[in-house]
Design a protein around this motif. Sequence first.
Motif, PDB file in Angstrom:
ATOM      1  N   UNK A 159       2.221   5.414  11.329  1.00 27.17           N
ATOM      2  CA  UNK A 159       2.129   4.023  11.181  1.00 27.17           C
ATOM      3  C   UNK A 159       0.913   3.393  11.059  1.00 27.17           C
ATOM      4  N   UNK A 160       0.044   3.814  12.140  1.00 24.20           N
ATOM      5  CA  UNK A 160      -1.414   3.339  12.301  1.00 24.20           C
ATOM      6  C   UNK A 160      -2.248   3.734  11.052  1.00 24.20           C
ATOM      7  N   UNK A 161      -2.110   5.030  10.530  1.00 28.47           N
ATOM      8  CA  UNK A 161      -2.774   5.560   9.287  1.00 28.47           C
ATOM      9  C   UNK A 161      -2.494   4.442   8.125  1.00 28.47           C
ATOM     10  N   UNK A 162      -1.003   4.366   7.745  1.00 27.53           N
ATOM     11  CA  UNK A 162      -0.620   3.359   6.897  1.00 27.53           C
ATOM     12  C   UNK A 162      -1.287   2.225   7.000  1.00 27.53           C
ATOM     13  N   UNK A 163      -1.282   1.821   8.030  1.00 25.34           N
ATOM     14  CA  UNK A 163      -1.780   0.258   8.223  1.00 25.34           C
ATOM     15  C   UNK A 163      -3.270   0.142   8.139  1.00 25.34           C
ATOM     16  N   UNK A 164      -4.081   1.292   8.407  1.00 25.36           N
ATOM     17  CA  UNK A 164      -5.491   1.299   7.749  1.00 25.36           C
ATOM     18  C   UNK A 164      -5.618   1.340   6.543  1.00 25.36           C
ATOM     19  N   UNK A 165      -4.819   2.020   5.837  1.00 23.61           N
ATOM     20  CA  UNK A 165      -4.818   2.451   4.195  1.00 23.61           C
ATOM     21  C   UNK A 165      -4.719   0.861   3.744  1.00 23.61           C
ATOM     22  N   UNK A 166      -3.895   0.204   4.100  1.00 19.94           N
ATOM     23  CA  UNK A 166      -3.339  -0.958   3.661  1.00 19.94           C
ATOM     24  C   UNK A 166      -4.621  -1.902   3.816  1.00 19.94           C
ATOM     25  N   UNK A 167      -5.265  -1.843   4.958  1.00 23.35           N
ATOM     26  CA  UNK A 167      -6.255  -2.684   5.284  1.00 23.35           C
ATOM     27  C   UNK A 167      -7.393  -2.609   4.212  1.00 23.35           C
ATOM     28  N   UNK A 168      -7.626  -1.053   4.170  1.00 20.42           N
ATOM     29  CA  UNK A 168      -8.906  -0.718   3.256  1.00 20.42           C
ATOM     30  C   UNK A 168      -8.639  -1.359   1.991  1.00 20.42           C
ATOM     31  N   UNK A 169      -7.154  -1.358   1.327  1.00 17.48           N
ATOM     32  CA  UNK A 169      -6.862  -1.710  -0.195  1.00 17.48           C
ATOM     33  C   UNK A 169      -7.165  -3.273  -0.104  1.00 17.48           C
ATOM     34  N   UNK A 170      -6.733  -3.972   1.018  1.00 20.54           N
ATOM     35  CA  UNK A 170      -7.273  -5.508   1.082  1.00 20.54           C
ATOM     36  C   UNK A 170      -8.462  -5.675   0.864  1.00 20.54           C
ATOM     37  N   UNK A 171      -9.285  -5.091   1.872  1.00 21.29           N
ATOM     38  CA  UNK A 171     -10.906  -5.274   1.795  1.00 21.29           C
ATOM     39  C   UNK A 171     -11.215  -4.803   0.404  1.00 21.29           C
ATOM     40  N   UNK A 172     -11.099  -3.789  -0.209  1.00 22.39           N
ATOM     41  CA  UNK A 172     -11.366  -3.459  -1.594  1.00 22.39           C
ATOM     42  C   UNK A 172     -11.169  -4.762  -2.554  1.00 22.39           C
ATOM     43  N   UNK A 173      -9.822  -5.345  -2.596  1.00 21.21           N
ATOM     44  CA  UNK A 173      -9.428  -6.230  -3.372  1.00 21.21           C
ATOM     45  C   UNK A 173     -10.373  -7.560  -3.069  1.00 21.21           C
TER      46      UNK A 173
END
Length: 121
Positions: free
Chosen positions: A82-96
């Motif tokens: 879950x933490x890894x998925x959360x980080x991936x989501x955060x990275x996508x948001x930052x990229x956007x």
Amino acid sequence: MATKTSERVLQMKENFWDLHLQGFSIPEIANMYGLSPSTVYSYLDKIAQEHEVSREELLQQVHKTPAYWERQEASMKANGEDIAKGFDSILESISGLQGTITDAIIAIDAALNNNKEDFER
């Protein structure tokens, strides 16, 4: 007149007993249900009496079963995933956000250049 115990309370008591036999301590069970350890102990004590288990046996720490440790390990793995998925989501948001900021900077720069050209005329 005897009071009738609700089905919910009977189920909770049975869950307490099952959890205790699986190796969960009284404070751990209390924490799961948001109750005080003394409340859980009281229910367990009543169940122990019904099963003719002594107070000493009830308070004896039940060793954690292999199933308990498997649940603990599985829960830690799930949390890590879950933490890894959360980080991936955060990275996508930052990229956007980086793309949005870049677009805004380009638009501001273009507007400033247009204003500069208008001013120089």
